[in-house]
Write an enzyme that holds these catalytic residues in place. Structure first.
Site, PDB file in Angstrom:
ATOM      1  N   ARG A 106      27.335  74.297 -12.815  1.00  0.00           N
ATOM      2  CA  ARG A 106      26.509  75.195 -13.648  1.00  0.00           C
ATOM      3  C   ARG A 106      26.162  74.465 -14.925  1.00  0.00           C
ATOM      4  NH1 ARG A 106      27.155  81.358 -15.776  1.00  0.00           N
ATOM      5  NH2 ARG A 106      26.391  81.659 -13.665  1.00  0.00           N
ATOM      6  N   ASP A 229      16.759  91.051 -16.451  1.00  0.00           N
ATOM      7  CA  ASP A 229      17.738  90.048 -16.897  1.00  0.00           C
ATOM      8  C   ASP A 229      17.669  90.009 -18.428  1.00  0.00           C
ATOM      9  OD1 ASP A 229      19.472  87.855 -17.085  1.00  0.00           O
ATOM     10  OD2 ASP A 229      17.952  86.377 -16.515  1.00  0.00           O
ATOM     11  N   CYS A 270      21.488  90.803 -12.779  1.00  0.00           N
ATOM     12  CA  CYS A 270      22.462  89.763 -12.430  1.00  0.00           C
ATOM     13  C   CYS A 270      23.724  89.860 -13.293  1.00  0.00           C
ATOM     14  CB  CYS A 270      21.827  88.381 -12.565  1.00  0.00           C
ATOM     15  SG  CYS A 270      21.050  88.100 -14.166  1.00  0.00           S
ATOM     16  N   ARG A 315      28.642  88.729  -5.295  1.00  0.00           N
ATOM     17  CA  ARG A 315      28.610  87.306  -5.659  1.00  0.00           C
ATOM     18  C   ARG A 315      29.714  86.554  -4.914  1.00  0.00           C
ATOM     19  NH1 ARG A 315      26.695  85.436 -10.196  1.00  0.00           N
ATOM     20  NH2 ARG A 315      26.644  83.550  -8.952  1.00  0.00           N
TER      21      ARG A 315
END
Ligand code: CP
Ligand code: NVA
Length: 338
Positions: A106, A229, A270, A315
């Site tokens: 990430r 988002d 998210c 997730r």
């Protein structure tokens, strides 16, 4: 689906059948977990999790999923490695690939995770870059399936800044899987033209469509899924808040907006979300701009439209499916017993 040895960098690289394969596997693994079945078929293997940006869901998902599969994990935090500062991406990739069976990354530019993948001869998984967030889309699609049935033909409206990782990745996922994708944003806040062209071609094959509009009423007509988002993403300068608040406030997801959607529509995000003043940044924004809620109202977030916590749980199941399939144990998992 045979994706053994493949990297998972963006959904652009996968066919609709392969993406559905990840979703089907995730559903099987979720059912196994709920039934208390063991799935530690990757005992003795190890994965490394590189986080150059912070995380709650993605890190926990990779760690829990890896442990469920029997694997060990090593977490490298934003300050805990030499990557990019004292050691090149190419050198890092070769070192990590010699010790681990898979690498999660990430961070910032997509080019970094691509370079890692080029030099590492083990699967590399994208846990979010500025441009894409592909594991998130699998969780979103699994949630859509669970709440609304077959994802094909559903209309997903993305409200807000659609130029970044979530807008881009949702557009790709919808185009590949045959959903009708609408980005509802101010002029200049839509995904880039080149990506849009690629997605239009996939949508044509899948029976999906793509629409960009600045008109929330037009966007919301017959919407099955409403998505938003944060207005300022990780790594962006604090200075952009003022402009984002000014231009994106008309695109906040409110109850009035949700009522324009199709009956039975769901709200997804998210996460993390700014829907109240219960966060440090939320309080700072309130003190500076007098705003208590940003991209979504607290009422919508806590309403029966909202499926954000099921989405967050998914997730883990979807990330597990990505690791299992690219590490080549999909078949073994589908035949293991209690
Ligand atoms: N949605 C998501 O990626 O959450 P984290 O930033 O907590 O990982
Ligand atoms: N666009 C957000 C997504 C967080 C999951 C960010 O990049 O910060």
């Amino acid at each position: 689906m045979n994706v053994k040895g493949r990297d998972f960098l963006t959904l652009k690289d996968f066919s609709p059948q392969e993406i559905r394969g990840f979703l089907d596997l995730a559903a099987v693994l979720k059912a196994k977990k709920k039934a208390g079945e063991r799935m530690d078929v990757l005992r003795g293997k190890n994965v490394v999790l590189i986080f150059e940006k912070t995380s709650t869901r993605t890190r926990c998902s990779f760690e829990v999923a890896a442990h469920d599969l029997g694997m060990g994990t090593t977490y490298l935090d934003p300050s805990g490695s030499q990557i990019g500062k004292k050691e090149s991406i190419a050198d890092t990739a070769q070192v990590l690939a010699s010790m681990f069976e898979g690498i999660e990354y990430r961070g910032f530019g997509q080019s970094i995770v691509e370079e890692l993948a080029r030099y590492a001869d083990v699967p590399v998984w994208n846990g979010l870059t500025n441009e894409y967030h592909p594991t998130q889309i699998l969780a979103d699609m699994l949630t859509i399936r669970e709440c609304l049935g077959d994802e094909r033909g559903k209309k997903l409206v993305y409200m807000g800044d659609a130029r970044y990782n979530m807008g881009n990745s949702l557009m790709i996922g919808c185009a590949k899987l045959g959903l009708h994708f609408v980005a509802c944003a101010p002029e200049g806040y839509f995904p880039g033209e080149e990506l849009r062209r690629e997605c239009l071609a996939w949508a044509e094959e899948s029976g999906g469509s793509i629409l960009f509009t600045s008109n929330p009423e037009e966007a919301m007509k017959d919407a099955d899924i409403v998505y938003t988002d944060v207005w300022v993403s990780m790594g962006e300068p604090e200075a952009v808040w003022e402009e984002r608040i000014r231009v994106l406030s008309p695109y906040r997801v409110t109850m009035d907006l949700m009522r324009m959607a199709k009956p039975g529509a769901i709200f997804l995000h998210c996460l993390p979300a700014f829907h109240d003043c219960e966060t440090g940044i939320g309080r700072e924004i309130y003190e500076k701009y007098g705003l208590k809620e940003m991209e979504v109202t607290d009422e919508v977030f806590k309403s029966s439209y909202s499926r954000v916590f099921e989405e967050a749980e998914n997730r883990m199941h979807t990330i597990k499916a990505v690791m299992a399939a690219t590490l080549g144990v999909e078949e073994a998992l589908c035949t293991t017993t209690k």
